[in-house]
Design an enzyme around this catalytic site. Sequence first.
Site, PDB file in Angstrom:
ATOM      1  N   ASP A 189       0.805  -1.233   0.000  1.00  7.04           N
ATOM      2  CA  ASP A 189       0.000   0.000   0.000  1.00  7.04           C
ATOM      3  C   ASP A 189       0.838   1.282   0.000  1.00  7.04           C
ATOM      4  OD1 ASP A 189      -2.167  -1.635   0.101  1.00  7.04           O
ATOM      5  OD2 ASP A 189      -2.728  -1.183   2.165  1.00  7.04           O
ATOM      6  N   ARG A 194     -17.863  -0.923 -22.976  1.00  4.36           N
ATOM      7  CA  ARG A 194     -18.321  -0.968 -21.582  1.00  4.36           C
ATOM      8  C   ARG A 194     -17.539  -0.017 -20.697  1.00  4.36           C
ATOM      9  NH1 ARG A 194     -18.256  -7.527 -20.776  1.00  4.36           N
ATOM     10  NH2 ARG A 194     -20.267  -7.934 -21.736  1.00  4.36           N
ATOM     11  N   MET A 205      -6.170  -2.838  -4.062  1.00  6.37           N
ATOM     12  CA  MET A 205      -6.053  -2.704  -2.612  1.00  6.37           C
ATOM     13  C   MET A 205      -5.670  -1.268  -2.280  1.00  6.37           C
ATOM     14  SD  MET A 205      -4.557  -6.154  -0.933  1.00  6.37           S
ATOM     15  CE  MET A 205      -5.664  -7.530  -0.620  1.00  6.37           C
ATOM     16  N   ARG A 235      -6.238   0.447   1.662  1.00  7.04           N
ATOM     17  CA  ARG A 235      -7.229   0.672   2.712  1.00  7.04           C
ATOM     18  C   ARG A 235      -7.392   2.158   3.015  1.00  7.04           C
ATOM     19  NH1 ARG A 235      -9.766  -1.522   7.194  1.00  7.04           N
ATOM     20  NH2 ARG A 235      -9.683  -3.541   6.210  1.00  7.04           N
ATOM     21  N   GLU A 291      -9.876   0.011  -2.816  1.00 10.68           N
ATOM     22  CA  GLU A 291     -10.870  -0.659  -1.964  1.00 10.68           C
ATOM     23  C   GLU A 291     -11.402   0.276  -0.869  1.00 10.68           C
ATOM     24  OE1 GLU A 291      -8.937  -3.871   0.180  1.00 10.68           O
ATOM     25  OE2 GLU A 291      -7.423  -2.514   0.983  1.00 10.68           O
ATOM     26  N   ARG A 329     -18.837  -3.389 -15.774  1.00 10.68           N
ATOM     27  CA  ARG A 329     -18.348  -4.606 -15.103  1.00 10.68           C
ATOM     28  C   ARG A 329     -17.209  -4.236 -14.164  1.00 10.68           C
ATOM     29  NH1 ARG A 329     -22.189  -6.427 -17.516  1.00 10.68           N
ATOM     30  NH2 ARG A 329     -22.239  -8.190 -18.953  1.00 10.68           N
ATOM     31  N   ARG A 352      -0.605  -8.960  -3.842  1.00 11.69           N
ATOM     32  CA  ARG A 352       0.362  -9.235  -2.762  1.00 11.69           C
ATOM     33  C   ARG A 352       1.246 -10.431  -3.059  1.00 11.69           C
ATOM     34  NH1 ARG A 352      -2.958  -8.408   2.702  1.00 11.69           N
ATOM     35  NH2 ARG A 352      -2.313 -10.529   3.104  1.00 11.69           N
TER      36      ARG A 352
HETATM   37  O1  F6P Z   1      -1.291  -5.215   2.847  1.00 10.36           O
HETATM   38  C1  F6P Z   1      -2.257  -4.217   3.092  1.00 10.36           C
HETATM   39  C2  F6P Z   1      -3.562  -4.694   2.590  1.00 10.36           C
HETATM   40  O2  F6P Z   1      -3.325  -5.115   1.324  1.00 10.36           O
HETATM   41  C3  F6P Z   1      -4.713  -3.691   2.590  1.00 10.36           C
HETATM   42  O3  F6P Z   1      -4.787  -2.911   1.448  1.00 10.36           O
HETATM   43  C4  F6P Z   1      -5.900  -4.587   2.764  1.00 10.36           C
HETATM   44  O4  F6P Z   1      -7.018  -3.922   3.275  1.00 10.36           O
HETATM   45  C5  F6P Z   1      -5.373  -5.612   3.695  1.00 10.36           C
HETATM   46  O5  F6P Z   1      -4.023  -5.777   3.360  1.00 10.36           O
HETATM   47  C6  F6P Z   1      -6.114  -6.908   3.673  1.00 10.36           C
HETATM   48  O6  F6P Z   1      -5.401  -7.847   4.395  1.00 10.36           O
HETATM   49  P1  F6P Z   1      -6.003  -9.215   4.973  1.00 10.36           P
HETATM   50  O7  F6P Z   1      -7.187  -9.574   4.170  1.00 10.36           O
HETATM   51  O8  F6P Z   1      -4.860 -10.177   4.835  1.00 10.36           O
HETATM   52  O9  F6P Z   1      -6.330  -8.931   6.387  1.00 10.36           O
END
Ligand code: F6P
Length: 361
Positions: free
Chosen positions: A140, A175, A182, A184, A235, A279, A288
């Site tokens: 991230d 489309r 990812m 957070r 996300e 979509r 990851r």
């Molecule tokens: O490594 C960080 C991250 O990729 C975040 O972006 C994501 O929300 C989180 O890990 C999810 O990790 P897990 O599902 O392993 O708890």
Amino acid sequence: MRNIGILTGGGDCPGLNAVIRATYKTLKDSCDCRIIGIRDGYDGLIFDNCEEITPEMARGILAKGGTILGTSNKGNPLQYPVEQADGTIQFVDYSDRIMETYNKYELEGIIIIGGEGSMYIADTLSRKGIKYVGVPKTIDNDIYGTDLTFGFNTAVQLATDAIDRIHTTAESHHRVMIVETMGRDSGFIALYSGIAGGGDVILIPEIPYSMDAIVKKLKERYDIGKKFSIMVVSEGAKPIGGEVFGKENKKNIYDRIKLGGIGMKLADEIEKLTGFETRATVLGYLQRGGTPTSYDRILATRYGCAAARAFLEGKFGNMVALDGNDIVLRNVSENAGRKRLIELDSPLIKDAKSIGICLGI
Ligand code: F6P
């Protein structure tokens, strides 16, 4: 003989093994020492799950994804969730158990490879007597105090490749295609891969979005004959005045919402509002996994070597960091608990706007 611990904490990330390898080689080359691998992050210290890393274990791992030591992003040892007989969860402070294991292996200190959470725990444990040098990891790129974390480049490359592939269907089927990455709290992966992949709309957690702005952008493109659009969405993106979108939309025992699904939600909304077929694809854990890019292998190697040297020089309580092209040391305590976010006045945000990308407002 000196005993030096090493652990990987938090979510896995490409380049962890490259750091382990570089640290191991540098330490072995510099002193007579045993490198004690602590398994599954801090869990290895709580449950005494440690073993000496042998030359065989450290061999052939440079390009390998994941971590040979295992990891965990659930066990904060200071508030460890323990299920009780009646099914309820109680949070237990395991720092004494950690100290016992630390002393049992006569560790001089630990190289801690982890994210912002792992650094925060390291900082707290240092007050109980644990010595450490940190290495910042996460796809991230949200660790305060370093220009880059290793793993980020690999994740951006993966997401960019995915966007390139998704372009094919977007163009052929006229489309709107949404790629959910990812990220957070920080939108680095979405912003970088979105720009690299030619995205038309990029949504990041730092800029809450307006549906009106998104719809306007998609319709404008359609009206000038561009019958498809690409959206790249973190996300953790959320609407103005709204909340992030997660599986159950309630916090789990770790006080976190399990994110994921904002792409699908947006696809439904966009279809309703525009009539454009839409979509979504969630990249998820693909970002990851797998082998690190050459950039991440080099960054991870530089971090591993620098962390080993800092350790041998007794510069504890610091993490290695990238400052421009230099590897420097940053005091962890000073930044503990802080996250690195995209600055809204940063040059890349300015550039994204000037090439017509809609950032959701
Ligand atoms: O490594 C960080 C991250 O990729 C975040 O972006 C994501 O929300 C989180 O890990 C999810 O990790 P897990 O599902 O392993 O708890």
